[in-house]
Design a protein around this motif. Structure first.
Motif, mmCIF file in Angstrom:
data_model
loop_
_atom_site.group_PDB
_atom_site.id
_atom_site.type_symbol
_atom_site.label_atom_id
_atom_site.label_comp_id
_atom_site.label_asym_id
_atom_site.label_seq_id
_atom_site.Cartn_x
_atom_site.Cartn_y
_atom_site.Cartn_z
ATOM 1 N N ARG A 133 0.845 -1.196 0.000
ATOM 2 C CA ARG A 133 0.000 0.000 0.000
ATOM 3 C C ARG A 133 0.876 1.241 0.000
ATOM 4 O O ARG A 133 1.977 1.223 0.571
ATOM 5 C CB ARG A 133 -0.879 0.053 1.261
ATOM 6 N N PRO A 134 0.376 2.341 -0.573
ATOM 7 C CA PRO A 134 1.125 3.600 -0.476
ATOM 8 C C PRO A 134 1.331 3.950 0.998
ATOM 9 O O PRO A 134 0.398 3.878 1.796
ATOM 10 C CB PRO A 134 0.219 4.624 -1.160
ATOM 11 N N SER A 135 2.557 4.296 1.375
ATOM 12 C CA SER A 135 2.858 4.546 2.776
ATOM 13 C C SER A 135 4.007 5.539 2.897
ATOM 14 O O SER A 135 4.690 5.844 1.925
ATOM 15 C CB SER A 135 3.217 3.229 3.479
ATOM 16 N N THR A 136 4.193 6.007 4.112
ATOM 17 C CA THR A 136 5.346 6.857 4.416
ATOM 18 C C THR A 136 5.825 6.525 5.822
ATOM 19 O O THR A 136 5.034 6.190 6.697
ATOM 20 C CB THR A 136 5.005 8.354 4.263
ATOM 21 N N TYR A 137 7.113 6.581 6.013
ATOM 22 C CA TYR A 137 7.737 6.237 7.284
ATOM 23 C C TYR A 137 8.057 7.528 8.029
ATOM 24 O O TYR A 137 8.697 8.420 7.485
ATOM 25 C CB TYR A 137 9.018 5.439 7.021
ATOM 26 N N LEU A 138 7.607 7.630 9.265
ATOM 27 C CA LEU A 138 7.807 8.825 10.070
ATOM 28 C C LEU A 138 8.697 8.519 11.262
ATOM 29 O O LEU A 138 8.617 7.440 11.841
ATOM 30 C CB LEU A 138 6.466 9.347 10.599
ATOM 31 N N MET A 139 9.513 9.480 11.630
ATOM 32 C CA MET A 139 10.319 9.380 12.845
ATOM 33 C C MET A 139 9.749 10.402 13.816
ATOM 34 O O MET A 139 10.047 11.591 13.710
ATOM 35 C CB MET A 139 11.789 9.642 12.544
ATOM 36 N N VAL A 140 8.935 9.952 14.745
ATOM 37 C CA VAL A 140 8.245 10.837 15.676
ATOM 38 C C VAL A 140 9.086 11.013 16.936
ATOM 39 O O VAL A 140 9.611 10.039 17.474
ATOM 40 C CB VAL A 140 6.854 10.266 16.041
ATOM 41 N N GLY A 141 9.181 12.262 17.411
ATOM 42 C CA GLY A 141 9.875 12.532 18.665
ATOM 43 C C GLY A 141 11.381 12.462 18.564
ATOM 44 O O GLY A 141 12.058 12.189 19.550
ATOM 45 N N MET A 142 11.938 12.719 17.397
ATOM 46 C CA MET A 142 13.381 12.588 17.206
ATOM 47 C C MET A 142 14.128 13.915 17.332
ATOM 48 O O MET A 142 15.255 14.026 16.927
ATOM 49 C CB MET A 142 13.667 11.965 15.840
ATOM 50 N N GLY A 143 13.504 14.938 17.905
ATOM 51 C CA GLY A 143 14.167 16.227 17.974
ATOM 52 C C GLY A 143 14.588 16.651 19.368
ATOM 53 O O GLY A 143 15.177 17.706 19.541
ATOM 54 N N GLY A 144 14.311 15.844 20.352
ATOM 55 C CA GLY A 144 14.596 16.238 21.724
ATOM 56 C C GLY A 144 15.975 15.841 22.206
ATOM 57 O O GLY A 144 16.749 15.179 21.519
ATOM 58 N N GLU A 145 16.267 16.245 23.425
ATOM 59 C CA GLU A 145 17.561 15.957 24.044
ATOM 60 C C GLU A 145 17.812 14.445 24.151
ATOM 61 O O GLU A 145 18.890 13.966 23.858
ATOM 62 C CB GLU A 145 17.607 16.594 25.442
ATOM 63 N N LYS A 146 16.785 13.701 24.569
ATOM 64 C CA LYS A 146 16.949 12.257 24.755
ATOM 65 C C LYS A 146 17.188 11.523 23.443
ATOM 66 O O LYS A 146 17.862 10.506 23.415
ATOM 67 C CB LYS A 146 15.705 11.671 25.428
ATOM 68 N N SER A 147 16.583 12.012 22.377
ATOM 69 C CA SER A 147 16.650 11.264 21.111
ATOM 70 C C SER A 147 17.571 11.907 20.096
ATOM 71 O O SER A 147 17.404 11.721 18.902
ATOM 72 C CB SER A 147 15.239 11.125 20.526
ATOM 73 N N GLN A 148 18.570 12.615 20.543
ATOM 74 C CA GLN A 148 19.472 13.280 19.616
ATOM 75 C C GLN A 148 20.448 12.318 18.938
ATOM 76 O O GLN A 148 21.121 12.691 17.987
ATOM 77 C CB GLN A 148 20.243 14.396 20.328
ATOM 78 N N TYR A 149 20.501 11.088 19.403
ATOM 79 C CA TYR A 149 21.405 10.101 18.828
ATOM 80 C C TYR A 149 20.631 9.121 17.954
ATOM 81 O O TYR A 149 19.464 8.851 18.217
ATOM 82 C CB TYR A 149 22.122 9.327 19.950
#
Length: 133
Positions: free
Chosen positions: A88-104
């Protein structure tokens, strides 16, 4: 010898598999050797559908502000979500990847999931489903 082939398209992946076999055969013939190429066709490339990506971007910008949706350069990660995109047509999202905890990146030893963003992710996915026409 072992290795991994990752590409941004299925066409390139198939081309490279054939090219590896051709090169191996040529090198073996050059040196009077015998070789065999075998491979496991693993996870296909994850290719986002442009229409679905633009839809998700629109929902994100309308719901969370212009600065929140960020388009990133393609990466060579392997992701089994790509199997959905083949159906199916789809898109992959990276949610919550902009904070201090997820900077890596995800496989970095200092990566830490930002639990505070789980509610935002759930809300976003509910909006994506409920607003889809």
């Amino acid at each position: 010898m072992t290795g991994t082939i990752r590409t941004f398209s299925e066409e390139t992946r198939q081309f490279l598999f054939e090219e590896v076999k051709r090169l191996a055969k040529g090198m073996c013939e050059t040196f009077g050797a015998v070789g065999e190429v075998s491979y496991i066709l693993g996870t296909p490339p994850l290719v986002n559908d442009k229409t679905m990506s633009r839809y998700a971007e629109k929902v994100i910008r309308e719901s969370y502000g212009e600065q929140v949706a960020v388009e990133i350069e393609p990466v060579m990660g392997a992701e089994d979500f790509s199997f959905y995109g083949q159906k199916r047509p789809s898109t992959y999202l990276m949610v919550g990847m902009g904070g201090e905890k997820s900077q890596y990146p995800h496989h970095h030893p200092r990566f830490d999931i930002d639990e505070e963003e789980i509610g935002t992710a759930i809300d976003l996915f509910l909006q994506l489903v409920s607003r889809y026409e």
